[in-house]
Design an enzyme around this catalytic site. Structure first.
Site, PDB file in Angstrom:
ATOM      1  N   GLN A  78      38.782 -18.827  25.731  1.00  0.00           N
ATOM      2  CA  GLN A  78      38.280 -18.230  25.358  1.00  0.00           C
ATOM      3  C   GLN A  78      39.366 -17.384  26.998  1.00  0.00           C
ATOM      4  OE1 GLN A  78      38.323 -15.558  23.000  1.00  0.00           O
ATOM      5  NE2 GLN A  78      39.149 -13.705  24.343  1.00  0.00           N
ATOM      6  N   PHE A  79      39.880 -17.446  27.637  1.00  0.00           N
ATOM      7  CA  PHE A  79      40.190 -17.345  28.732  1.00  0.00           C
ATOM      8  C   PHE A  79      39.905 -15.605  29.101  1.00  0.00           C
ATOM      9  CE2 PHE A  79      44.109 -16.065  27.459  1.00  0.00           C
ATOM     10  CZ  PHE A  79      44.255 -14.956  28.143  1.00  0.00           C
ATOM     11  N   THR A  80      39.975 -14.678  28.475  1.00  0.00           N
ATOM     12  CA  THR A  80      39.298 -13.972  28.881  1.00  0.00           C
ATOM     13  C   THR A  80      37.989 -13.370  28.937  1.00  0.00           C
ATOM     14  OG1 THR A  80      39.809 -12.793  26.586  1.00  0.00           O
ATOM     15  CG2 THR A  80      41.230 -12.702  27.256  1.00  0.00           C
TER      16      THR A  80
END
Length: 159
Positions: A78-80
């Protein structure tokens, strides 16, 4: 590195309408890497995650870990998690790590938690894929673990 952990009754991740990974009781774990993260961050957080006491004991107190309960982990990249929302209405992602290096760290993290609790109890999504996640949060209980403030990082970049 940052983890957003949700205690779940069940969780699944699908890609193009096909279930890729699913678990019953345990933890849904969103894992994000930032620039400067290393395998040390992943190792540290894997150990913290499997020891985190967020499950109820026989007295109803959050006193047990996923290791002790025999629960499973669904780990999704989950890069966000490192979105910068301080200005404007559109999040910025400049703090996020290089995708190639982030994938290495994510894979290492998954291998570490698998080593701790057994690969039969760990499921994942696909790094970088467009995924749909479904879960039933149990409690609800949601906890963040982060390695950004550990001594091996020279500056705190958490946003």
């Amino acid at each position: 590195m940052k983890l957003l952990i949700q205690r779940v009754a069940r969780a699944s991740v699908s890609i193009d309408g096909v279930v890729y990974g699913e678990i019953g009781g345990g933890c849904m774990v969103l894992a994000g890497c930032r620039s400067g993260d290393t395998f040390r961050d992943a190792s540290y957080l894997a150990a913290r995650l499997v020891a985190l006491r967020i499950f109820k004991d026989e007295l109803g107190k959050m006193n047990l870990s996923v290791t002790q309960t025999g629960g499973a982990l669904l780990v999704v990249s989950q890069f966000t998690l490192y979105a910068d929302t301080r200005k404007g209405n559109r999040p910025g992602f400049t703090v996020g790590g290089d995708p190639g290096k982030a994938r290495e760290i994510y894979d290492f993290f998954v291998n570490e938690v698998s080593r701790f609790i057994g690969s039969d109890r760990v499921r994942t999504g696909v790094f970088g894929a467009d995924m749909q996640v479904e879960l039933v949060n149990d409690g609800p209980v949601t906890v963040e673990l982060c390695s950004d403030n550990q001594p091996w990082h020279k500056t705190d970049v958490s946003g």
